[in-house]
Design an enzyme around this catalytic site. Structure first.
Site, short mmCIF file in Angstrom:
data_model
loop_
_atom_site.label_atom_id
_atom_site.label_comp_id
_atom_site.label_asym_id
_atom_site.label_seq_id
_atom_site.Cartn_x
_atom_site.Cartn_y
_atom_site.Cartn_z
N GLY A 369 0.84 -1.19 0.00
CA GLY A 369 0.00 0.00 0.00
C GLY A 369 0.88 1.24 0.00
CB SER A 370 0.43 4.55 1.53
OG SER A 370 -0.63 4.97 0.69
#
Length: 642
Positions: A369-370
């Site tokens: 993800g981030s």
């Protein structure tokens, strides 16, 4: 006890039908299956009348058989029954057949007061003359359950649960078109059990074939229940439990059903669910599986703790926290790792899964993800240090883009992108990282949208605020940075970070395509599907983890498109800031979330550590925060080895 709508005057004729039932082989099949640990016996029946099924079930119960599936269908004047009974031990159960709602409700309430749990319910007929069939069992593991019949709208069931988490055990849609009624049974969901239920209504009818395709595009998902209305509308339920091989069949005549049962028996698959529709010329839906019940999950831990004075204590504490969280939240795969100065001092991989799922190893890679943004920030740091960029570099003019729809876009700098102050607000407009398919559709484009095309699209839109005047988290900022880095260096972003940022660490692109992830030991778990961003013209839905969320990870690599192990992330933090540019910064962290993954990376005083899950569909964000900021993060309690 068997309760029926039949009058006592019919009892003698009911009992005399035992031989009559046996004389209709097309309506029942008593099967014996060979198993590695012995044999088991099963009776599948269909097309039986009330008297026939009463006699059948009485004999089956006396012979030690238990209900696997029960269905009533057809008209109230000529109701028919289908069911599956399996010879096995179990809790006490009671059955009711062909009762009107008043009788059925009284039976239900009476047995509920005695500690019984509704496990099967089926109805046929209209709102005023419906007939019900059901099973109640003494199931100690089910403390709370809610069943509501006579609903005009299936979605109203949620009102009856008062926000209590439920998983749906069964649905029965009865009544005529435009006068439909629903009976819905749910058991309390204590472990975040995942399922999808597709109710049929007159104003929104769903295509079962398309549902089957889309739901089974998610790895390990399968149909576990199908209800058939009298006008042959299937209401399916899907989940991701494992029963080995399985087969789903619908729209079968009695003769086709008989042949299908025989064909699946030859493959050692047996019926686990059956539903019918119609009194004459009935049609059937049936599910077959290799295992009668879903496989149980097993708790497995791999990896070592080596860098503390009390390694056993550290391992025990880590394992206890993760076991409690994963079991309560139905998370199957996870990793936790910690490093000191780039040397791994603890790495544990956790599996709470069935035997047909891979056991997680410390080297397995999860979606970040981030947390992927750490690598974009590190790459930007390199270019800043080399003088190829500076904080005030105006991004769009640097890329030769000088005529935006909003002139304020010309003032967006590298620092704005790093600080999430560039003018993009995903609370006002959709998150730019997840609109690849939308852009393609808007442009009547059948090919996937590239990052360059997405940048051009955004460039043609007005900003949400003047750059530098507000701060709103933006995936687009690091996507644009990754494009800028590729433009400056003359190579792909992925190539650049491997040569200049990773220093040999095993980080790679997490491909969007389901085909490229089919054999990945880490399953990106989600219950959601939609049309794929990478194939805008497709009419087939896919898992949101494979482009159904509107993203293309190859193009969004700089924002959320990478994968790595928790050990690798902890090692990377030795020399890089978790949330900013520059070198390591103590007491900072980065949190990443995307469909099929949740990741956390933090630098403490001496320890750098990371935790990654293979899903973000746990009970709540509060539970996640309690995990990553709770005991699992308290590394200061343990003395490092000297």
């Amino acid at each position: 006890m068997y309760t029926s709508r039949l009058l006592l005057s019919n009892l003698a004729s009911c009992l005399s039908l035992a031989t009559l039932v046996a004389s209709f082989p097309a309506n029942q099949q008593d099967l014996t299956f060979a198993k590695r640990n012995g044999t088991f016996e099963q009776s599948v029946f269909y097309g039986l009348t009330g008297p026939e099924v009463e006699a059948k079930l009485a004999k089956l119960k006396a012979d030690g058989y238990r209900p696997t599936s029960l269905n009533i269908h057809g008209s109230t004047s000529d109701a028919k029954y289908a069911g599956i009974w399996t010879k096995q031990t179990g809790d006490d159960f009671e059955t009711i057949l062909g009762a009107n709602k008043t009788v059925y409700d009284a039976w239900l309430d009476s047995h509920k007061a005695q500690g019984y749990v509704s496990t099967h319910v089926s109805a046929t007929g209209g709102s005023s003359d419906a007939l019900f069939a059901g099973v109640m069992e003494k199931v100690p593991s089910v403390a709370n359950w809610i069943q509501v019949c006579g609903l005009d709208n299936p979605y109203a069931y949620a009102n009856a649960t008062i926000d209590e988490p439920m998983y749906i055990k069964g649905v029965s849609m009865y009544g005529a078109p435009n006068e439909r009624q629903y009976c819905i049974l749910g058991h309390e969901n204590l472990v975040n059990y995942q399922q999808t239920v597709f109710y049929q209504t007159d104003y929104f009818k769903k295509d079962y074939a398309k549902l089957l395709q889309s739901e089974t595009s998610k790895r390990h998902w399968r149909p576990v229940f199908i209800d058939l209305s009298e006008d042959l509308l299937p209401t399916p339920i899907f989940d991701d439990t494992s029963v080995g091989q399985w087969v789903a069949r619908t729209d079968l005549s009695a003769s086709e059903l008989e042949a299908e049962i025989a064909a699946q028996k030859a493959k050692n698959l047996y019926a686990v669910h059956i539903a019918g529709a119609g009194s004459k010329g009935s049609k059937y839906a049936v599910l077959f599986a290799e295992h009668l019940s879903p496989l149980e999950r097993k708790w497995t831990v791999t990896g070592e703790v080596t860098g503390f004075k009390t390694n056993d204590v550290v391992a025990k504490d880590m394992d206890a926290v993760m076991e409690e969280f994963m079991k309560k939240n139905s998370v199957r795969q996870a990793q936790v790792a910690a490093s000191v100065n780039g040397t791994v001092v603890a790495e544990r991989s956790y599996t709470w899964a069935e035997s047909d799922r891979a056991v997680v190893k410390p080297t397995d890679k999860f979606g970040l993800g981030s947390v992927s943004k750490m690598f974009t920030y590190a790459a930007t740091t390199n270019l800043l240090n080399e003088g190829l960029l500076n904080h005030t570099t105006r991004v769009y003019p640097f890329l030769g883009m000088n005529n935006p729809a909003d002139n304020r876009s010309l003032d967006i700098t590298v620092d704005h992108l790093l600080q999430h102050t560039a003018g993009y607000n995903r609370d006002i407009k959709p998150d730019i990282g997840f609109i690849f398919r939308n852009i393609a559709l808007e442009r009547n484009q059948t090919t996937p949208v590239s990052l360059r095309e997405l940048i051009e699209y955004v460039y043609e839109q007005p900003l949400d605020f003047t750059p530098g005047t507000d701060s709103v988290y933006s995936n687009y900022g690091t996507m644009l940075l990754s494009y800028l880095i590729a433009n400056i260096t003359g190579e792909s972003f992925n190539s650049y970070i491997h040569k200049n940022v990773l220093n040999g660490l095993d980080v790679e692109l997490y491909p969007t395509s389901p085909e490229l992830n089919a054999n990945n030991p880490i399953v990106q778990e989600t219950k959601y599907t939609f049309y794929p961003a990478q194939d805008p013209a497709s009419t087939k839905q896919v898992s949101n983890a494979n482009g159904g969320d509107g993203s293309i990870r190859e193009e969004a690599i700089g924002a959320f498109g990478l994968r790595a192990s928790a050990s690798t992330i902890s090692q990377f933090l030795a020399n890089h800031a978790a949330y900013d540019i520059g070198p390591r910064q103590a007491y900072t962290y980065r949190d990443g979330t995307i469909v099929g993954s949740r990741a956390f990376a933090q630098s403490q005083d001496l320890i750098d550590w990371s935790l990654i899950l293979n899903t973000r569909e746990y009970e709540s964000e509060q539970k996640w925060e309690q995990l990553v900021f709770g005991p699992i993060s308290q590394w200061y309690k343990y003395a490092l080895a000297e």
